[in-house]
Every structure is written in C-alpha cells, then in structure tokens.
Design an enzyme around this catalytic site. Structure first.
Site, short mmCIF file in Angstrom:
data_model
loop_
_atom_site.label_atom_id
_atom_site.label_comp_id
_atom_site.label_asym_id
_atom_site.label_seq_id
_atom_site.Cartn_x
_atom_site.Cartn_y
_atom_site.Cartn_z
N ASP A 1 -36.15 -25.70 63.74
CA ASP A 1 -35.78 -25.93 62.33
C ASP A 1 -34.36 -25.51 61.99
O ASP A 1 -33.88 -25.77 60.88
CB ASP A 1 -36.75 -25.16 61.42
CG ASP A 1 -38.16 -25.74 61.54
OD1 ASP A 1 -39.10 -24.97 61.79
OD2 ASP A 1 -38.29 -26.97 61.40
N HIS B 1 -39.97 -17.37 66.96
CA HIS B 1 -41.05 -18.30 67.29
C HIS B 1 -42.19 -17.51 67.94
O HIS B 1 -41.95 -16.56 68.67
CB HIS B 1 -40.56 -19.38 68.27
CG HIS B 1 -41.44 -20.58 68.31
ND1 HIS B 1 -42.57 -20.64 69.08
CD2 HIS B 1 -41.37 -21.76 67.64
CE1 HIS B 1 -43.15 -21.81 68.90
NE2 HIS B 1 -42.44 -22.51 68.03
N HIS C 1 -43.71 -22.10 58.91
CA HIS C 1 -43.98 -23.22 59.84
C HIS C 1 -43.02 -24.37 59.53
O HIS C 1 -41.82 -24.17 59.52
CB HIS C 1 -45.47 -23.59 59.71
CG HIS C 1 -46.02 -24.53 60.73
ND1 HIS C 1 -45.38 -24.87 61.89
CD2 HIS C 1 -47.19 -25.22 60.73
CE1 HIS C 1 -46.13 -25.72 62.57
NE2 HIS C 1 -47.23 -25.96 61.89
C1 SDX Z 1 -42.22 -23.87 63.58
O1 SDX Z 1 -45.97 -22.62 66.53
C2 SDX Z 1 -45.15 -23.61 66.65
O2 SDX Z 1 -45.05 -24.24 67.68
C3 SDX Z 1 -44.36 -23.95 65.40
C4 SDX Z 1 -43.28 -25.01 65.53
C5 SDX Z 1 -43.86 -26.38 65.83
O3 SDX Z 1 -43.14 -27.21 66.37
O4 SDX Z 1 -45.01 -26.63 65.41
O5 SDX Z 1 -42.37 -24.66 66.57
C6 SDX Z 1 -42.49 -25.18 64.23
O6 SDX Z 1 -43.00 -23.46 62.74
C7 SDX Z 1 -41.02 -23.07 64.01
C8 SDX Z 1 -40.92 -21.70 63.27
C9 SDX Z 1 -40.30 -21.96 61.91
N1 SDX Z 1 -40.35 -20.69 61.08
C10 SDX Z 1 -39.22 -20.03 60.80
O7 SDX Z 1 -38.10 -20.30 61.26
C11 SDX Z 1 -39.45 -18.88 59.82
C12 SDX Z 1 -38.74 -17.61 60.33
N2 SDX Z 1 -39.44 -17.12 61.52
C13 SDX Z 1 -40.54 -16.26 61.38
O8 SDX Z 1 -41.13 -16.06 60.19
C14 SDX Z 1 -41.29 -15.91 62.65
O9 SDX Z 1 -40.36 -15.78 63.65
C15 SDX Z 1 -42.40 -16.85 63.06
C16 SDX Z 1 -43.37 -17.07 61.96
C17 SDX Z 1 -41.82 -18.16 63.49
C18 SDX Z 1 -43.12 -16.22 64.24
O10 SDX Z 1 -43.72 -15.08 63.78
P1 SDX Z 1 -44.61 -14.14 64.75
O11 SDX Z 1 -44.74 -14.73 66.09
O12 SDX Z 1 -45.87 -13.79 64.02
O13 SDX Z 1 -43.71 -12.89 64.94
P2 SDX Z 1 -43.71 -11.60 64.02
O14 SDX Z 1 -43.74 -12.03 62.58
O15 SDX Z 1 -44.78 -10.68 64.51
O16 SDX Z 1 -42.28 -10.99 64.31
C19 SDX Z 1 -42.07 -10.09 65.39
C20 SDX Z 1 -40.93 -9.19 64.91
C21 SDX Z 1 -41.18 -8.56 63.55
O17 SDX Z 1 -40.41 -7.38 63.49
P3 SDX Z 1 -41.15 -5.92 63.79
O18 SDX Z 1 -42.35 -5.86 62.86
O19 SDX Z 1 -41.55 -5.97 65.25
O20 SDX Z 1 -40.09 -4.91 63.48
O21 SDX Z 1 -39.74 -10.01 64.73
C22 SDX Z 1 -39.36 -9.97 63.36
C23 SDX Z 1 -40.57 -9.52 62.57
O22 SDX Z 1 -40.16 -8.89 61.37
N3 SDX Z 1 -38.96 -11.35 63.01
C24 SDX Z 1 -37.91 -11.66 62.26
C25 SDX Z 1 -37.87 -13.06 62.24
N4 SDX Z 1 -38.91 -13.56 62.94
C26 SDX Z 1 -39.57 -12.48 63.42
N5 SDX Z 1 -37.00 -10.89 61.62
C27 SDX Z 1 -36.04 -11.55 60.94
N6 SDX Z 1 -35.93 -12.91 60.87
C28 SDX Z 1 -36.84 -13.69 61.50
N7 SDX Z 1 -36.74 -15.00 61.43
#
Ligand code: SDX
Length: 425
Positions: A365, A307, A266
């Site tokens: 971010d 996201h 997050h």
């Molecule tokens: C913020 O919710 C909000 O509005 C948050 C926010 C706000 O203003 O409040 O926008 C702020 O928190 C932005 C997000 C910041 N986090 C990151 O940048 C961390 C990296 N991103 C992730 O960890 C992830 O993308 C999330 C946590 C942001 C979202 O996760 P989800 O929606 O639960 O998606 P998921 O984990 O189910 O991923 C779906 C697929 C998976 O692969 P498969 O299992 O389908 O093979 O996408 C992959 C994940 O492994 N994946 C990534 C990835 N993000 C998702 N793979 C590599 N790198 C990534 N960053």
C-alpha cells in the site's frame, strides 16, 4: 497422511498427546491440533498469528525471504510478463492459459461486464459524498438478488460463472461509484477495450466524446490490478472463506471481503498512506511523524509500513515503487512532492532501529496511492481499486473451499467471564 508426529505433555495429563505433523510443498510444517478437543483442550492464537486455517494450492508467501508465488510463479515475473486477466485465469485454474484459453477467457469476461440496469437505482439511495466503499459493500452484496441461475455452490460450473460475473462486474460497479460521486452519468463498458482500458474509460470517459485510453496509464492500471490479485489467507480472504463455509451466496461472501478489506490496517491502508503523506506535507516534518509512529502511547502508525507475514520487503512494494517512477516519468510529472516525501520516509524508517528491530518494511500500500493519484483517481477510490483487484483472489479461495469436503468455520475461545450463578435480581 502425517509423515511426522508432535508429542505434547500437559501438566495434569498422565500421557503425552500425540499430534500428526504435515508438510506442505513449501513453507513450515503444521501440527494438526484437532485431537486436543478430545482431551478437553483448545489452542489459543488471537489474530491467528500461528494458525494454518486451511490447506490451499493457490498462493504461497515466504515472509522471511519476501517471496510471493501465484501457482508457483514469482510475482516479479508475472508483473513483468503477464497481465491481470491471465493471472485471474492462473488463480482460478492453477495453470497459465495457452493462447486459445486466454482469448476465450478474455472474451467471456468481456461478455459479463454490464450490470443489471436496476443496479443503477441503488445509487440514488446514497448521498453523493458517501464513501465509495460503503456503496461497494451494498452493491456487491445486492448482486445476489440478480443471479439466481448460478447459485448452487456445489456445482463447479455455477462457481465458475460466479467468478466470471464478479471479475467482470467489479470494475463497472467501481466506476459507477466514482461517476455517482461527481454527478456524472454512468459510462457503459466497451468491448473493444482491454480490461484496464475499459475501467479507465468507465471512470474518465463521458457521453459527449470518444474516450481514447492512455496506454501508459492502462498498463500501470493493469499492473496495479495484478499486484493486488491475491495474497493467501489475509484478513479479507479469510473472511470470505469463513462466510463461504456457512453456504452463503457467493456475492454475499465477496461483499464480506469488501467490508473486511476496508479497514485501515488492511486494504484501507492505501487511502490512509496518501492522507498521511499529505498530512506530513513536507520532508521537514517526517521526523515528527516517525517519532509519533514509534511512541507506544500514540496510536499513530506509519501507514503502508509493516506486515503480518513479510519480515522483509513486500515484493509487490518493490514492483510498485518501480512502476511509480515509470508512470510519473512517462507522464512528465517531475517533482511529485508526495513521492519525494514517501522515498525520504522509507529511507529514514529503514535506517531507524525501531523499524529495523521490528522488521517493518514498506508494504503493497505504500506506493500504490501515488500511482493512482497520478492516474487521476481520487483517494477515496483507492480501496475500491484494491477490492476490485482482490475479487479474483477472494472468489478463487471461495471456490477452492467449496471444491472439496468442508465444514463450517466455528472457532472456540478462552472464556474469562463469570461462571454460572443464580438469578438474584
Ligand atoms: C495489507 O495480510 C495480508 O496479506 C494483507 C495484505 C494483502 O495483500 O492482503 O498484504 C494487504 O493489509 C497490507 C498491510 C496494510 N496496513 C498498513 O500499512 C497499516 C500499518 N501497518 C500495521 O498496522 C501493521 O504493520 C499490520 C497491521 C500490517 C501488521 O500488524 P501485526 O502483524 O499485527 O503486527 P503488530 O501490530 O503486532 O506490530 C508489531 C510491532 C508493534 O510494536 P511493539 O508492540 O512490538 O512495540 O510493530 C509495531 C507495533 O506497534 N508496528 C508499527 C507498524 N506496524 C507495526 N509501528 C509503527 N508503524 C507501523 N506501521
């Protein structure tokens, strides 16, 4: 009143279950699943991927189109034409202020920027190298101990005063965290400066000389605050709403939001992005890290990408990227190596099937840390800046929750543990 119905048939139930369906002003319809409890059923939605936990009028996100509206106004227009305190007013009141309302609001915030002098003693309990987010969680929660005159959560005026105090004091506490970490004296707020100028003054000023804020940096700081102000029912805002539903003190609720925001999935991602870019260190190593991010057996993720809601560009990331270019150019920082790595990383990821298939785009971010670094803010303070900015979103949602009849939030579960058994030890 529901304008549509859903009918659910469940094996083993003689009759279909009729569920009301509601339409909002924007976004998907929602199915009211509350009647399921009377049928002995729960819904199951780990991570609340498909759950609307509340009704709200504050912010709307269309993830497929990359749209973010605050009070109906697109974030791109607010970023270009408004400023952080004006957006704070909009989030609190649902309308933009006129000139008189804005002046009154700005002056009200100015008159609340100091914290109780006793607050400074909290810092002495921390090591100088304590992570500033640990200090923020403690100090924001501790504000509860000082403001007993405005804690009737059912009193709209009390809720308003709490919002003013939090918007005004978060920058002061944040700057105190930074000053404490470098062994410098705390800087008192100055009422002759704007919100962003005052924050920079409290961060980088010192008692030995007059601090003259850089207008370029102040404008960039204000835009960063604005872009992080609110974002619908994200993890930390949902945490604040849930904490608020128990009737907890508003300052304690905001402290719970600070804690939830800290996680690298997050708000902690902005700090993690800089750490990742510095670890990559050179464009030649980008492919190696992209491969790690794609490896299902490697927990590494490309920080700043992906996201839960956006399946398109995060509109804030676009504005942040443009701001990054402007700030670096205006500061005469030509070849910021981290920016070059970030842009190349974005280009590679957006062309890679793994990221395209999963609709993983840069989020808010991804570029913010490069701007904060250019302003001179240390990486450990990045999430503190996010927390400061998001305080208005948290307190607006907290206040919205308390401004209409509400219930304590209490999710249920799918239990898969042992059934009842006799104690036989
Ligand atoms: C913020 O919710 C909000 O509005 C948050 C926010 C706000 O203003 O409040 O926008 C702020 O928190 C932005 C997000 C910041 N986090 C990151 O940048 C961390 C990296 N991103 C992730 O960890 C992830 O993308 C999330 C946590 C942001 C979202 O996760 P989800 O929606 O639960 O998606 P998921 O984990 O189910 O991923 C779906 C697929 C998976 O692969 P498969 O299992 O389908 O093979 O996408 C992959 C994940 O492994 N994946 C990534 C990835 N993000 C998702 N793979 C590599 N790198 C990534 N960053």
């Amino acid at each position: 009143m529901a304008d549509k119905k859903a009918r659910l048939t469940v094996d083993g139930l003689e009759e279909a279950i009729e569920l009301p369906v509601y339409s909002g002003s924007e976004g998907p319809d929602v199915i009211d699943v509350r009647p399921l409890t009377g049928k002995g059923l729960f819904t199951y939605d780990p991570g609340f991927v498909s759950t609307a936990a509340c009704e709200s009028k504050i912010t709307y996100i269309d993830g497929a189109k990359g749209v973010l509206l605050h009070g109906g106004y697109p974030i791109e227009q607010l970023a270009e034409k408004s400023d952080y305190l004006e957006v704070c007013y909009l989030l609190m009141n649902g309308e933009l202020p006129d000139a008189e309302q804005k002046e009154k609001f700005v002056n009200t915030i100015k008159n609340h920027t100091m914290v109780h002098e006793q607050m400074s003693h909290f810092f002495n309990g921390f090591r100088r190298d304590a992570h500033p987010m640990s200090i923020m969680v403690a100090c924001v929660g501790a504000l509860s101990a000082f403001y007993h005159d405005s804690l009737d959560i059912n009193d709209a005026r009390h809720r308003e005063v709490c919002a003013y105090r939090l918007i005004a004091k978060m920058p002061t506490l944040a700057a105190m965290c930074y000053k404490y970490s470098i062994g410098m004296p705390f800087q008192y707020p100055r009422n002759d400066l704007s919100y962003a100028e005052n924050f920079l003054q409290m961060m980088f000023g010192n008692p030995c000389e007059e601090y003259v804020p850089n207008p370029v940096l102040a404008k960039a700081m204000d835009k960063i605050f604005l872009l992080h102000a609110d974002h619908e029912q994200n993890a930390s805002t949902s945490t604040v709403r849930l904490a608020g539903s128990s009737g907890a003190n508003p300052f304690a609720c905001i402290a719970s939001g600070v804690a939830a925001l800290w996680g690298p999935a997050h708000g902690g991602a902005n700090e993690a992005v800089l750490t990742m870019l510095e670890e990559i260190g050179d464009e030649s190593r980008i492919e190696e890290f992209v491969a790690k991010a794609k490896d299902p057996n490697d927990p590494f993720r490309l920080m700043g990408f992906g996201h839960r809601v956006y399946r398109n560009f995060d509109p804030r990331a676009k504005v942040m990227k443009a701001t990054c270019d402007q700030v670096l150019a205006e500061l005469g920082i030509e070849d910021e190596p981290l920016l070059k790595i970030a842009k190349r990383l974005e280009q590679i990821a957006l062309e890679d099937e793994y990221f395209v298939a999963r609709k993983l785009y840069p989020n808010v971010d991804f570029y913010s840390g490069i701007i904060l670094k250019a302003i001179g803010i240390p990486t450990s303070m990045f999430t503190v800046i996010f927390a400061m900015s998001r305080t208005i979103g948290w307190i607006s949602h907290w206040s919205e929750f308390h401004s209409s009849p509400n219930k304590i939030g209490r999710p249920r579960q799918l239990y898969t543990g042992p059934s009842a058994r006799e104690y036989d030890n």
